[in-house]
Design an enzyme around this catalytic site. Structure first.
Site, PDB file in Angstrom:
ATOM      1  N   LEU A  87       0.812  -1.208   0.000  1.00 31.82           N
ATOM      2  CA  LEU A  87       0.000   0.000   0.000  1.00 31.82           C
ATOM      3  C   LEU A  87       0.852   1.269   0.000  1.00 31.82           C
ATOM      4  O   LEU A  87       0.622   2.187   0.772  1.00 31.82           O
ATOM      5  CB  LEU A  87      -0.945   0.030   1.214  1.00 31.82           C
ATOM      6  CG  LEU A  87      -2.043  -1.029   1.238  1.00 31.82           C
ATOM      7  CD1 LEU A  87      -2.851  -0.906   2.513  1.00 31.82           C
ATOM      8  CD2 LEU A  87      -2.941  -0.902   0.029  1.00 31.82           C
ATOM      9  N   CYS A  88       1.892   1.253  -0.833  1.00 36.09           N
ATOM     10  CA  CYS A  88       2.684   2.479  -0.917  1.00 36.09           C
ATOM     11  C   CYS A  88       2.914   2.828  -2.386  1.00 36.09           C
ATOM     12  O   CYS A  88       4.013   3.176  -2.785  1.00 36.09           O
ATOM     13  CB  CYS A  88       3.989   2.350  -0.156  1.00 36.09           C
ATOM     14  SG  CYS A  88       4.843   0.826  -0.472  1.00 36.09           S
ATOM     15  N   GLY A  89       1.884   2.704  -3.173  1.00 31.99           N
ATOM     16  CA  GLY A  89       1.971   3.109  -4.568  1.00 31.99           C
ATOM     17  C   GLY A  89       2.954   2.255  -5.348  1.00 31.99           C
ATOM     18  O   GLY A  89       3.116   1.071  -5.080  1.00 31.99           O
TER      19      GLY A  89
END
Lengths: 298, 134
Positions: A87-89
């Protein structure tokens, strides 16, 4: 027209998702601030270490130290600093692409962070070690990594040690980078490197020339000091890169979560509109039914 | 009769002020630095750092690192610097015991032994400082 209850259910689920992403955004923002401050706090240390190294270099014979000696063999060991969680691009994906283009075919890998460890294992690369690093990054966590890599290099098992990590440029911009750790390029030694410290310059030019003018005494001698200092330099480099990677992770996550929250908000808006339309249609239909029934009774 | 002393760790700047003198645990024994000392770079080993400020002696337990002396400025770059108040005796004792146990089981690995001995030396430095005050 969709069922009223279905729409209501979807609104509810999107709402709870947006609450989670919002919370993650806030947490990431707080952690990012901390990681940035940490990188800044290390700047004093970097400044002074660089100054002394520049001077030492002038006082010792180049290539004399085993950590500075270049070797012909091409066996490469790469330290990959990725993130523990997702969930960090596109952070990890971008870094992976960079690794893919920059590392040699038969390179071996050492990892910190679960995400790319899994990816590298999946494509059948040779992994020889993995470290977990606490958050915020403690300096002591960098030491065993530095020690391990130095040993592997000095034992002759590998001829080159590189590090792949995400360099923190700004909150919105992180660039994947591959940097050579060992042998220390004596040209780089003590030079300003743009990943030391966040954004701004570490060592200004005037500082450096001032440092060059001082004639130090070395206790016990220049070689002895270099012996002690180079391992510290490597420790510090790894620490700095870990901090940079951490700052990148948190800012990338913050941005990704902000986008997710915004998207969820838009979706809720659309769904609410649809819900109201459906409700109105139902009321109109009901009214119609009643009036028709009344007309029929007259 | 004062000069600038900076004590810096990679995590933060611990101390930055003018002092009258400073004593450091050098790798070849304790060394004292007064004003107008010649420019010097020397490695440090775990031990006690002592400085005199306004007639008062302050002490810190320090880890590995080095000291840089230039004209009117002394910079201590160190991986640990901790005051007496911040030391938790029980914690340090436990860490030291763990390191000692590990040292017994480590066998012939010289590097590992050296690393553990450094760890123990650091713990000892902290304990000595803590106990001396009582």
């Amino acid at each position: 027209m969709a069922n009223l209850r279905d729409i209501r259910r979807r609104i509810k689920s999107v709402k709870s998702t947006s609450q989670i992403t919002k919370a993650m955004e806030l947490v990431a923002a707080a952690k990012m601030k901390k990681a940035q401050n940490q990188a800044l706090a290390g700047r004093d240390y970097a400044d002074k270490l660089n100054k002394v190294l520049v001077n030492l270099k002038a006082n010792t014979e180049e290539e004399s130290h085993p950590l500075l000696a270049k070797r012909d063999g091409g066996k490469e060991l790469m330290l990959v600093i990725s993130t523990e969680r997702g969930l960090c691009g596109g952070l990890n994906t971008n870094l992976f692409k960079k690794i893919h283009t920059e590392s040699s075919e038969d390179a071996h890998y050492v990892t910190s962070g679960k995400k790319l460890r899994q990816t590298l294992a999946k494509i059948g690369k040779e992994l020889i070690a993995d470290w977990q690093v606490a958050d915020p990054v403690p300096f002591n966590d960098a030491k065993p990594i530095a020690k391990f890599l130095t040993e592997k290099f000095l034992s002759g098992e590998y001829d080159k040690i590189t590090v792949a990590f995400n360099n923190f440029v700004s909150t919105l911009n992180q660039t994947p980078e591959v940097v050579q750790l060992l042998p220390i390029e004596s040209a780089d030694l003590g030079e300003k490197q743009d990943y030391e410290g966040v954004g701004e310059d570490t060592v200004s030019e005037t500082d450096k020339s001032a440092a060059m003018n001082v004639e130090y005494e070395f206790e016990p001698n220049a070689e002895g000091v270099l012996d002690k200092l180079l391992p510290l330099y490597i420790n510090f480099q790894i620490y700095q890169m870990l901090v940079e990677a951490r700052a990148s992770e948190h800012s990338a996550r913050m941005v990704a979560m902000k986008a997710a929250t915004d998207n969820a908000k838009n979706m809720i808006k659309d769904l609410t509109l649809e819900y109201n339309k459906a409700r109105q249609a139902a009321i109109t239909a009901e009214l119609l039914e009643i009036t028709t029934a009344m007309k029929a009774m007259e | 009769m004062a000069f600038q002393l900076d004590i810096v760790t990679p995590e933060k700047t611990i101390f930055s002020d003018t002092v009258d003198d400073v004593y450091l645990p050098g790798s070849e024994g304790e060394m004292g630095i007064l004003e107008m000392h010649a420019a010097l770079v020397a490695p440090l080993q775990p031990g006690e750092l002592r400085y005199l400020k306004d007639g008062k002696v302050e002490e810190l337990a320090v880890g590995e690192g080095f000291v840089e002396v230039t004209g009117d400025k002394v910079s201590v770059l160190i991986d640990l610097a901790i005051g007496e108040d911040a030391i938790n005796e029980a914690d340090v004792e436990e860490a030291m015991k763990r390191a000692q146990d590990a040292l017994e089981g480590v066998g012939d690995d010289v590097d590992e032994q050296a690393a553990l001995q450094t760890l123990i030396a650091k713990s000892e430095a902290m304990l000595n400082l803590k106990r001396k005050r009582r």
